[in-house]
Design an enzyme around this catalytic site. Structure first.
Site, mmCIF file in Angstrom:
data_model
loop_
_atom_site.group_PDB
_atom_site.id
_atom_site.type_symbol
_atom_site.label_atom_id
_atom_site.label_comp_id
_atom_site.label_asym_id
_atom_site.label_seq_id
_atom_site.Cartn_x
_atom_site.Cartn_y
_atom_site.Cartn_z
ATOM 1 N N SER A 141 0.847 -1.192 0.000
ATOM 2 C CA SER A 141 0.000 0.000 0.000
ATOM 3 C C SER A 141 0.878 1.235 0.000
ATOM 4 O O SER A 141 2.038 1.186 0.455
ATOM 5 C CB SER A 141 -0.896 0.004 1.244
ATOM 6 O OG SER A 141 -1.570 1.239 1.390
ATOM 7 N N TYR A 154 -1.644 -0.422 10.696
ATOM 8 C CA TYR A 154 -1.858 -0.779 9.288
ATOM 9 C C TYR A 154 -0.642 -0.400 8.454
ATOM 10 O O TYR A 154 -0.136 -1.203 7.653
ATOM 11 C CB TYR A 154 -3.102 -0.082 8.748
ATOM 12 C CG TYR A 154 -3.338 -0.344 7.278
ATOM 13 C CD1 TYR A 154 -3.739 -1.600 6.837
ATOM 14 C CD2 TYR A 154 -3.142 0.664 6.332
ATOM 15 C CE1 TYR A 154 -3.943 -1.849 5.480
ATOM 16 C CE2 TYR A 154 -3.352 0.427 4.978
ATOM 17 C CZ TYR A 154 -3.752 -0.834 4.555
ATOM 18 O OH TYR A 154 -3.937 -1.078 3.226
#
Length: 247
Positions: A141, A154
């Site tokens: 990501s 995250y």
């Protein structure tokens, strides 16, 4: 078509990026192996692919369980005889502020986002090492490159996948001809946002819905690009952001 008869395993194939990738790779000639926990969704996707004259194998499983991934490998080899690629796509994004102590969600993110990738790699590697070829694609990501409030855990999991992917490339590509790619999207329209339970972070993320995000198909195209390069060319990273996303 460079993917004709190539066998590609896709985790998290029941929705979002995984589903879009399965359809696109199938249209380009690949035999796709669909795995996720939601069997009914996988079966519906299998029908979509077979209706397009593609070939798909459904093997339900949980990426956090090593034996489940081993079953995926065994069933793939039984049906297709080899493995050419793995798209480690399964992931979760229950963002939260550290002070709110959503510790169970932290554990789940580590289990799925990191351990799930490790389980996938360890499961496919014996076949790829034997073949001295293959391609491992890990979905990281843009959050693996920059930290923001509410994303500490995250972002840490996705940064780990970026580093792990480069470590894999250095160890596997020069010696064994196994290519490794980290795909790093910005905001994508998927079910990830639905996993957020922290009300404070939900309020701050409201502005994200005002911009035009990426679609799963955009990420699928990036995966296709990486997979279809000549064996001599390893696409290390694909960093893809919505045009309107500032950071």
């Amino acid at each position: 078509m460079k993917l004709i008869d190539k066998v590609i395993i896709i985790s998290g194939a029941s929705s979002g990026i995984g589903r879009a990738t399965a359809k696109l790779l199938s249209r380009n000639g690949a035999k796709v192996v669909l795995t996720a926990r939601r069997l009914e969704r996988l079966q519906k996707l299998e029908k979509v692919i077979t209706d397009m004259d593609g070939e798909a194998l459904v093997v339900s499983g949980d990426v956090t369980k090593k034996n489940d991934f081993k079953t995926v490998i065994n069933e793939t080899l039984k049906k297709f005889g080899t493995i050419n690629g793995l798209v480690n796509n399964a992931g979760l994004m229950p963002l939260s502020f550290i002070k709110n102590l959503h510790t169970d969600e932290w554990d789940t993110m580590v289990d799925v986002n990191i351990k799930g990738v490790l389980n996938g790699v360890s499961a496919v590697l014996p076949t790829m090492l034997e073949n001295k070829s293959g391609h491992i694609i890990n979905i990281a990501s843009s959050a693996g490159r920059k930290i923001y409030p509410g994303g500490a855990v995250y972002c840490a999991t996705k940064a780990a996948i970026r580093m792990f992917s480069e470590g894999l490339r250095q160890e596997l590509s020069p010696t064994f001809g196994i290519n490794v790619t980290s795909i790093e999207p910005g905001f994508v329209t998927t079910e990830l946002m639905k996993t957020i339970t922290d009300d404070e972070i939900k309020e701050q993320l409201a502005e994200m819905t005002e911009m035009t995000p990426l679609e799963p198909e955009d990420i699928a195209e990036a995966i296709l690009y990486a997979l279809t390069q000549p064996a001599r060319a390893n696409v290390n990273d694909v960093y893809i952001m919505p045009t309107e996303q500032k950071q």
